[in-house]
Design a protein around this motif. Sequence first.
Motif, PDB file in Angstrom:
ATOM      1  N   GLY A  12       0.729  -0.956  -0.054  1.00 42.25           N
ATOM      2  CA  GLY A  12      -0.095  -0.135   0.153  1.00 42.25           C
ATOM      3  C   GLY A  12       0.799   1.373  -0.023  1.00 42.25           C
ATOM      4  N   LEU A  13       2.401   1.086   0.774  1.00 43.05           N
ATOM      5  CA  LEU A  13       2.729   2.593   0.996  1.00 43.05           C
ATOM      6  C   LEU A  13       3.579   2.857  -0.961  1.00 43.05           C
ATOM      7  CD1 LEU A  13       4.515   1.978   4.378  1.00 43.05           C
ATOM      8  CD2 LEU A  13       2.671   3.381   3.531  1.00 43.05           C
ATOM      9  N   THR A  14       3.756   1.659  -0.644  1.00 43.97           N
ATOM     10  CA  THR A  14       4.296   1.807  -2.675  1.00 43.97           C
ATOM     11  C   THR A  14       3.001   2.601  -3.287  1.00 43.97           C
ATOM     12  OG1 THR A  14       5.849  -0.536  -2.028  1.00 43.97           O
ATOM     13  CG2 THR A  14       5.556   0.573  -4.227  1.00 43.97           C
ATOM     14  N   CYS A  15       2.194   1.979  -2.908  1.00 48.75           N
ATOM     15  CA  CYS A  15       1.070   2.382  -4.456  1.00 48.75           C
ATOM     16  C   CYS A  15       0.495   3.846  -4.095  1.00 48.75           C
ATOM     17  CB  CYS A  15      -0.422   1.428  -3.793  1.00 48.75           C
ATOM     18  SG  CYS A  15      -0.135  -0.188  -4.826  1.00 48.75           S
ATOM     19  N   LEU A  16       0.800   4.608  -2.973  1.00 46.44           N
ATOM     20  CA  LEU A  16       0.850   6.109  -2.380  1.00 46.44           C
ATOM     21  C   LEU A  16       2.176   6.582  -2.964  1.00 46.44           C
ATOM     22  CD1 LEU A  16      -0.465   5.649   1.070  1.00 46.44           C
ATOM     23  CD2 LEU A  16      -1.503   5.610  -0.713  1.00 46.44           C
ATOM     24  N   ALA A  17       2.834   6.134  -2.556  1.00 48.69           N
ATOM     25  CA  ALA A  17       4.539   6.169  -3.669  1.00 48.69           C
ATOM     26  C   ALA A  17       4.702   6.860  -4.113  1.00 48.69           C
ATOM     27  CB  ALA A  17       5.811   6.288  -2.810  1.00 48.69           C
ATOM     28  N   PHE A  27      -4.826   2.492 -14.370  1.00 52.54           N
ATOM     29  CA  PHE A  27      -4.074   2.009 -13.484  1.00 52.54           C
ATOM     30  C   PHE A  27      -3.352   3.425 -12.334  1.00 52.54           C
ATOM     31  CE2 PHE A  27       0.293   1.136 -11.749  1.00 52.54           C
ATOM     32  CZ  PHE A  27      -0.201   0.443 -11.068  1.00 52.54           C
ATOM     33  N   LEU A  28      -3.541   4.556 -13.276  1.00 50.15           N
ATOM     34  CA  LEU A  28      -2.948   5.460 -12.164  1.00 50.15           C
ATOM     35  C   LEU A  28      -3.847   6.029 -11.069  1.00 50.15           C
ATOM     36  CD1 LEU A  28      -0.765   7.569 -11.338  1.00 50.15           C
ATOM     37  CD2 LEU A  28      -2.424   9.676 -13.828  1.00 50.15           C
ATOM     38  N   VAL A  29      -5.127   5.375 -11.840  1.00 47.93           N
ATOM     39  CA  VAL A  29      -6.785   6.615 -10.876  1.00 47.93           C
ATOM     40  C   VAL A  29      -6.435   4.901  -9.808  1.00 47.93           C
ATOM     41  CG1 VAL A  29      -8.791   6.575 -10.670  1.00 47.93           C
ATOM     42  CG2 VAL A  29      -7.081   7.353 -12.417  1.00 47.93           C
ATOM     43  N   ALA A  30      -5.529   3.982 -10.739  1.00 47.01           N
ATOM     44  CA  ALA A  30      -6.229   3.016  -8.803  1.00 47.01           C
ATOM     45  C   ALA A  30      -4.949   2.268  -7.813  1.00 47.01           C
ATOM     46  CB  ALA A  30      -6.245   1.616  -9.909  1.00 47.01           C
ATOM     47  N   LEU A  31      -4.071   3.528  -8.343  1.00 44.02           N
ATOM     48  CA  LEU A  31      -2.889   3.208  -7.160  1.00 44.02           C
ATOM     49  C   LEU A  31      -3.405   4.161  -5.591  1.00 44.02           C
ATOM     50  CD1 LEU A  31      -0.285   5.082  -8.858  1.00 44.02           C
ATOM     51  CD2 LEU A  31      -0.397   2.823  -8.688  1.00 44.02           C
ATOM     52  N   PRO A  32      -4.141   4.612  -5.497  1.00 41.71           N
ATOM     53  CA  PRO A  32      -4.810   5.089  -4.323  1.00 41.71           C
ATOM     54  C   PRO A  32      -5.566   4.087  -3.656  1.00 41.71           C
ATOM     55  CG  PRO A  32      -5.693   6.240  -5.397  1.00 41.71           C
ATOM     56  CD  PRO A  32      -4.302   6.116  -6.507  1.00 41.71           C
ATOM     57  N   LYS A  33      -6.519   3.333  -4.846  1.00 41.93           N
ATOM     58  CA  LYS A  33      -7.455   2.147  -3.971  1.00 41.93           C
ATOM     59  C   LYS A  33      -6.993   1.039  -3.678  1.00 41.93           C
ATOM     60  CE  LYS A  33      -9.731   2.462  -8.022  1.00 41.93           C
ATOM     61  NZ  LYS A  33     -11.534   2.109  -8.616  1.00 41.93           N
ATOM     62  N   LEU A  70      -6.078   1.571  -0.115  1.00 46.19           N
ATOM     63  CA  LEU A  70      -7.086   1.439   1.115  1.00 46.19           C
ATOM     64  C   LEU A  70      -7.523  -0.131   1.103  1.00 46.19           C
ATOM     65  CD1 LEU A  70      -9.009   3.250   2.388  1.00 46.19           C
ATOM     66  CD2 LEU A  70     -10.721   3.201   0.748  1.00 46.19           C
ATOM     67  N   ILE A  71      -7.086  -0.590   0.193  1.00 44.05           N
ATOM     68  CA  ILE A  71      -7.800  -2.369  -0.110  1.00 44.05           C
ATOM     69  C   ILE A  71      -6.673  -3.756   0.780  1.00 44.05           C
ATOM     70  CG2 ILE A  71      -7.907  -3.969  -1.018  1.00 44.05           C
ATOM     71  CD1 ILE A  71      -8.598  -3.230  -4.154  1.00 44.05           C
ATOM     72  N   MET A  72      -5.668  -2.454   1.133  1.00 44.33           N
ATOM     73  CA  MET A  72      -4.258  -3.246   1.284  1.00 44.33           C
ATOM     74  C   MET A  72      -5.106  -2.839   3.073  1.00 44.33           C
ATOM     75  SD  MET A  72      -2.975  -5.458  -0.459  1.00 44.33           S
ATOM     76  CE  MET A  72      -3.549  -6.241  -1.854  1.00 44.33           C
ATOM     77  N   VAL A  73      -5.642  -2.496   3.889  1.00 41.73           N
ATOM     78  CA  VAL A  73      -6.286  -2.241   4.804  1.00 41.73           C
ATOM     79  C   VAL A  73      -5.274  -2.988   6.576  1.00 41.73           C
ATOM     80  CG1 VAL A  73      -8.184  -2.475   5.368  1.00 41.73           C
ATOM     81  CG2 VAL A  73      -7.456  -1.327   6.705  1.00 41.73           C
ATOM     82  N   GLY A  74      -5.674  -4.074   6.065  1.00 40.88           N
ATOM     83  CA  GLY A  74      -4.925  -5.538   7.004  1.00 40.88           C
ATOM     84  C   GLY A  74      -4.809  -5.008   8.470  1.00 40.88           C
ATOM     85  N   GLY A  75      -6.747  -4.850   8.944  1.00 39.25           N
ATOM     86  CA  GLY A  75      -6.973  -3.989  10.367  1.00 39.25           C
ATOM     87  C   GLY A  75      -7.085  -5.010  11.256  1.00 39.25           C
ATOM     88  N   ALA A  76      -7.276  -4.692  12.187  1.00 40.27           N
ATOM     89  CA  ALA A  76      -7.035  -5.435  13.439  1.00 40.27           C
ATOM     90  C   ALA A  76      -8.240  -6.421  13.630  1.00 40.27           C
ATOM     91  CB  ALA A  76      -7.745  -3.968  14.802  1.00 40.27           C
ATOM     92  N   GLY A  77      -7.649  -7.696  13.829  1.00 42.85           N
ATOM     93  CA  GLY A  77      -7.928  -8.991  14.503  1.00 42.85           C
ATOM     94  C   GLY A  77      -6.223 -10.017  13.894  1.00 42.85           C
ATOM     95  N   THR A  78      -6.264 -11.263  14.786  1.00 45.92           N
ATOM     96  CA  THR A  78      -5.631 -12.127  14.015  1.00 45.92           C
ATOM     97  C   THR A  78      -5.997 -13.231  13.448  1.00 45.92           C
ATOM     98  OG1 THR A  78      -5.824 -12.836  15.515  1.00 45.92           O
ATOM     99  CG2 THR A  78      -4.380 -11.922  16.108  1.00 45.92           C
ATOM    100  N   GLY A  79      -7.440 -13.030  12.836  1.00 41.91           N
ATOM    101  CA  GLY A  79      -7.123 -14.406  12.224  1.00 41.91           C
ATOM    102  C   GLY A  79      -7.537 -14.135  10.295  1.00 41.91           C
ATOM    103  N   ALA A  80      -7.733 -14.698   9.285  1.00 46.60           N
ATOM    104  CA  ALA A  80      -7.464 -14.518   8.092  1.00 46.60           C
ATOM    105  C   ALA A  80      -9.095 -13.723   7.501  1.00 46.60           C
ATOM    106  CB  ALA A  80      -7.410 -15.473   7.468  1.00 46.60           C
ATOM    107  N   PHE A 132     -12.380  -2.252  -0.506  1.00 44.38           N
ATOM    108  CA  PHE A 132     -12.781  -2.138  -1.383  1.00 44.38           C
ATOM    109  C   PHE A 132     -14.120  -1.728  -1.649  1.00 44.38           C
ATOM    110  CE2 PHE A 132     -14.902  -4.563  -4.743  1.00 44.38           C
ATOM    111  CZ  PHE A 132     -14.221  -4.301  -6.242  1.00 44.38           C
ATOM    112  N   VAL A 133     -14.811  -1.689  -1.692  1.00 44.62           N
ATOM    113  CA  VAL A 133     -16.486  -0.992  -1.412  1.00 44.62           C
ATOM    114  C   VAL A 133     -16.312   0.907  -1.112  1.00 44.62           C
ATOM    115  CG1 VAL A 133     -18.491  -0.981  -0.346  1.00 44.62           C
ATOM    116  CG2 VAL A 133     -17.600  -3.001  -0.568  1.00 44.62           C
ATOM    117  N   LEU A 134     -15.823   1.219   0.044  1.00 44.77           N
ATOM    118  CA  LEU A 134     -15.126   2.474  -0.386  1.00 44.77           C
ATOM    119  C   LEU A 134     -14.832   2.865  -1.703  1.00 44.77           C
ATOM    120  CD1 LEU A 134     -14.493   2.852   3.513  1.00 44.77           C
ATOM    121  CD2 LEU A 134     -16.833   3.096   2.451  1.00 44.77           C
ATOM    122  N   ALA A 135     -13.530   2.636  -1.710  1.00 45.08           N
ATOM    123  CA  ALA A 135     -12.772   3.053  -2.692  1.00 45.08           C
ATOM    124  C   ALA A 135     -13.376   3.444  -4.057  1.00 45.08           C
ATOM    125  CB  ALA A 135     -11.684   1.347  -3.043  1.00 45.08           C
ATOM    126  N   GLU A 136     -14.181   1.659  -4.376  1.00 45.00           N
ATOM    127  CA  GLU A 136     -14.777   2.283  -5.639  1.00 45.00           C
ATOM    128  C   GLU A 136     -16.287   2.881  -5.530  1.00 45.00           C
ATOM    129  OE1 GLU A 136     -15.045   0.492  -8.647  1.00 45.00           O
ATOM    130  OE2 GLU A 136     -12.497   0.160  -7.833  1.00 45.00           O
TER     131      GLU A 136
END
Length: 431
Positions: free
Chosen positions: A26-31, A124-130, A133-143, A154-158
């Motif tokens: 995600g950081l690479t996409c933002l850069a 592709f350029l428009v999709a970079l920040p999206k 956002l998909i790579m959020v990997g939020g709280a919780g230890t389970g897959a 993904f829903v918020l980005a679209e």
Amino acid sequence: MTLGLPDHLVARTISHALARASHWFGLTCLAGALLALLALNFAHRPTATAATASTASTISTTTSAALWLTILALLAMAGFLIELSLRRTVTLTIAYLIVGSGCIYLFTVTILGMPDVFPFSNLFLVALPKLALIMVGGAGTGALAGVLWSTLGFVLAEAVTVLAALQTQVPYSPDPFTISTYLFLVGVLLFAHFARRQAAAQTALHRAVLADRARLLRHDLDQRALARTQDTTLTELVALARAHAGPLSPNLAGSIRATLQTLRGTDWLTDADQRSVEPSAGTDAWLTSEVYAAIERSRDRGLVVEVTGERAALGRLDPVSDRELGLAVQQCLTNVILHSGIVAAEVVIESELDSISLMVMDAGRGFTESETGSDRLGLRQAVRHRIERLGGSVSILTRPGAGTSVLLNVPVPISDPITTDAATLGEQAPR
């Protein structure tokens, strides 16, 4: 996929590793989005003429303000993503989704708002920040928790991309880059989840197998300890209890000395005293067998033992069977010394295709097996149970006044008929 870690650390470690990898992506996409935004801004600055100087200045000021606002939004989104990689909490996850949605909206409006540059939104350029956002990997230890957070991103980005396309009047189309990245991430998370479940099931089965093996080993150790105790301590205690008042008989004194010598050892309940290698070629199998050693120990205690039959057949026994059969014979001969009332016994060895039979006989006082008391545990524990653990059988022929015969039958691998015949001829040859 356990990485060699303990079970209670596997789930958390794998989840953190996947989240950390997605955060770096995600950081690479933002850069990339930030660099692309700066490059496009410098490449498409409006050129001002004398007639349109005022209008160009106004457009440039407006564009510059939108540009810097978008840059700040990208930096804020990157900052929240870095913080989220360090502390995965629900609050930070929600904040990242909110800030990221606003950043995607500003970035999409800025990019699509450039005149005649991007006629569609599925680039592709428009999709970079999206993608970030998909790579959020939020709280919780389970897959599964990771799948839920990524789906929400993904829903918020679209959704905000649709709003930005409507504002800039650019036709909206779902871009394949965001969709394929989302599906790939979900696939990886689900694969890790089910692989971990399968590994957990395999670990549980492995533990069950180990527990069953441990139970069998404990049971075998208990049986061997009981038989060894009967071989030594209990036999001597019973003999002392049955002895007449006065000095000990030479046989009983010798038996007690042999027992004390055995108990002073440190490996009497281990396999260290078992024969670990087969006799080398040319070695007399009879002289290296445990049955021979048991008979010699009984002879040292004053018992006269006559041996007949196929003595060389004992070479067909494996080390464990050889040891257990020797201990069983020793207990039978000890019973002759202690209970028969005579000082003579006979041992007969016979060999069959798939078994070896050994009979210990004496012409002593005999007994009734069904009426034996606690002083005859040797036949039950040190003889019968020992032979039965080898897959063999024990038969006792006796009655009061008619002596005792104990038949021990032990299974052995079926030998080559030529080898068997040669052993038989060698046994029959004069010595």
